[in-house]
Design an enzyme around this catalytic site. Structure first.
Site, PDB file in Angstrom:
ATOM      1  N   ARG A 237       0.851  -1.181   0.000  1.00 21.01           N
ATOM      2  CA  ARG A 237       0.000   0.000   0.000  1.00 21.01           C
ATOM      3  C   ARG A 237       0.892   1.238   0.000  1.00 21.01           C
ATOM      4  O   ARG A 237       1.952   1.252   0.639  1.00 21.01           O
ATOM      5  CB  ARG A 237      -0.901   0.024   1.238  1.00 21.01           C
ATOM      6  CG  ARG A 237      -2.101  -0.907   1.163  1.00 21.01           C
ATOM      7  CD  ARG A 237      -3.100  -0.460   0.095  1.00 21.01           C
ATOM      8  NE  ARG A 237      -4.282  -1.305   0.046  1.00 21.01           N
ATOM      9  CZ  ARG A 237      -4.492  -2.276  -0.851  1.00 21.01           C
ATOM     10  NH1 ARG A 237      -3.583  -2.544  -1.771  1.00 21.01           N
ATOM     11  NH2 ARG A 237      -5.611  -2.959  -0.840  1.00 21.01           N
ATOM     12  N   GLU A 266      -3.725   7.616  -4.290  1.00 23.61           N
ATOM     13  CA  GLU A 266      -4.114   7.129  -5.617  1.00 23.61           C
ATOM     14  C   GLU A 266      -5.437   7.757  -6.061  1.00 23.61           C
ATOM     15  O   GLU A 266      -6.320   7.924  -5.221  1.00 23.61           O
ATOM     16  CB  GLU A 266      -4.283   5.598  -5.587  1.00 23.61           C
ATOM     17  CG  GLU A 266      -2.974   4.901  -5.386  1.00 23.61           C
ATOM     18  CD  GLU A 266      -3.118   3.379  -5.324  1.00 23.61           C
ATOM     19  OE1 GLU A 266      -4.148   2.837  -5.772  1.00 23.61           O
ATOM     20  OE2 GLU A 266      -2.185   2.751  -4.819  1.00 23.61           O
ATOM     21  N   HIS A 284      -1.265   0.376  -9.985  1.00 22.13           N
ATOM     22  CA  HIS A 284      -1.931  -0.588  -9.073  1.00 22.13           C
ATOM     23  C   HIS A 284      -2.435  -1.810  -9.866  1.00 22.13           C
ATOM     24  O   HIS A 284      -3.638  -2.086  -9.906  1.00 22.13           O
ATOM     25  CB  HIS A 284      -3.082   0.086  -8.308  1.00 22.13           C
ATOM     26  CG  HIS A 284      -3.411  -0.620  -7.020  1.00 22.13           C
ATOM     27  ND1 HIS A 284      -3.817   0.040  -5.879  1.00 22.13           N
ATOM     28  CD2 HIS A 284      -3.399  -1.939  -6.692  1.00 22.13           C
ATOM     29  CE1 HIS A 284      -4.052  -0.845  -4.921  1.00 22.13           C
ATOM     30  NE2 HIS A 284      -3.809  -2.057  -5.387  1.00 22.13           N
TER      31      HIS A 284
HETATM   32  C1  DGY Z   1      -6.041  -5.927  -3.015  1.00 25.29           C
HETATM   33  O1  DGY Z   1      -6.671  -6.954  -3.240  1.00 25.29           O
HETATM   34  O2  DGY Z   1      -5.824  -5.520  -1.878  1.00 25.29           O
HETATM   35  C2  DGY Z   1      -5.575  -5.146  -4.197  1.00 25.29           C
HETATM   36  O3  DGY Z   1      -4.636  -4.193  -3.845  1.00 25.29           O
HETATM   37  C3  DGY Z   1      -6.760  -4.463  -4.854  1.00 25.29           C
HETATM   38  O4  DGY Z   1      -7.567  -3.975  -3.873  1.00 25.29           O
END
Ligand code: DGY
Length: 318
Positions: A237, A266, A284
């Site tokens: 993250r 983001e 992402h």
């Molecule tokens: C997750 O599954 O956490 C991915 O980052 C998309 O949300």
């Protein structure tokens, strides 16, 4: 029997949307626009279950809405830092996610990023596209060898372990890992002290959860402990890394490069990062394959079916 009312806050793979429509009264987000807080509040008022994604901020201010029909948040994704789990618990809202099905896909992308930043693949691709490549030279775009180097993994959950496996068996890398506790079957040396792991690693890959607990885990002080000439990879993250500190560390050392799939705000990406050649930036994409996104959707479907049949949802978190 009245079928439960379900809302998807984004478009999902067609096969999953079709399967959901056979079982539930489903409202689709036809134009795939990002929901704002008011739309999320309205969704909680109107639907028995809401199926959000990582871009939907379900904080206490949104979850506190009254009256509320929603009893289940069936998240499309594994990370849950966008949902205030405490507030959900307080309101008796069940929360589920989709663990397991995106492990390999995300580990593949972490390795993609690691290789790209080490071998300057983004820079090379930009050169070729710009018509700025003038032929093979012994000193052209020299990168860093990956095979045989040391990789530090921060967060040895499913994805961290899958990355360790690839790096060790595919690239002969030595693995060190930091995790809240040592793991019996982990492929690597356990390092309880993160600050002691960092100076030993040529590459560090992040696989810990985001959210309050790990916000800016990689701040200026910690980044300064990394090995000179090393690389940071983040598919976890964005808020785990302090962006200002990262840029400072790229400017003044010790980091040589960074490869990022996730960002603090983001979809904004700091323009200072976008201008740099020593960073690889992806939008992402960790779980972005057809196979994985379908598997995630069908996993949500299993959770919805169990919940509305009065069974325990297999991936219940709250
Ligand atoms: C997750 O599954 O956490 C991915 O980052 C998309 O949300």
């Amino acid at each position: 029997m009245i079928r439960p009312r379900i809302l998807l806050t984004a478009r999902w793979p067609e096969a999953v949307e079709a399967a959901l429509a056979e079982r539930f009264q489903v409202a689709f987000n036809r134009d795939d626009h990002p929901f704002d807080r008011d739309e999320l509040r309205q969704a909680l008022r109107d639907y028995d279950a809401v199926c959000p994604t990582v871009v939907d901020p379900l904080d206490a201010g949104v979850l506190d809405v009254q009256p509320r029909r929603c009893r289940l948040l069936a998240n499309f994704g594994v990370g849950l830092d966008h949902i205030d789990l405490e507030a959900a618990r307080r309101h008796g809202i069940v929360v589920t996610n989709t663990p397991g099905v995106l492990t390999d896909c995300t580990a593949d992308l972490a390795m993609t990023l690691l290789l790209m930043v080490a071998r300057r693949a983004g820079e090379g691709e930009r050169q070729v596209r710009a018509g700025a490549w003038h032929g093979w030279r012994p000193t052209h775009l020299l990168g860093t060898q990956v095979t045989g180097k040391t990789l530090g993994i921060v967060g040895m959950g499913r994805i961290g372990r899958a990355v360790a496996h690839r790096a060790r068996h595919g690239f002969g890398m030595r693995i060190l890992y930091h995790h809240p506790r040592p793991l019996a079957a982990a492929e690597g040396e356990y390092c309880p002290d993160l600050d002691a792991l960092l100076p030993r690693c040529d590459f560090v890959s992040l696989h810990c959860p985001g959210g309050r607990r790990n916000r800016h885990l990689f701040d200026a002080e910690r980044l300064a402990r990394m090995k000179p000439g090393s690389f940071l990879v983040n598919t976890a993250r964005g808020d785990v890394v302090d962006t200002d500190a990262l840029i400072g560390t790229l400017d003044h050392g010790p980091l040589r490069g960074a490869a990022l799939d996730v960002y603090e705000n983001e979809p904004e990406v700091d323009p200072r990062l976008r201008r740099r050649e020593d960073v690889v930036l992806l939008p992402h994409l960790g779980s972005a394959t057809v196979e994985t996104r379908e598997a995630m959707g069908f996993r949500v479907l299993e959770n919805l079916e169990a919940f509305f049949a009065g069974r325990e949802p297999p991936d219940r978190v709250v």
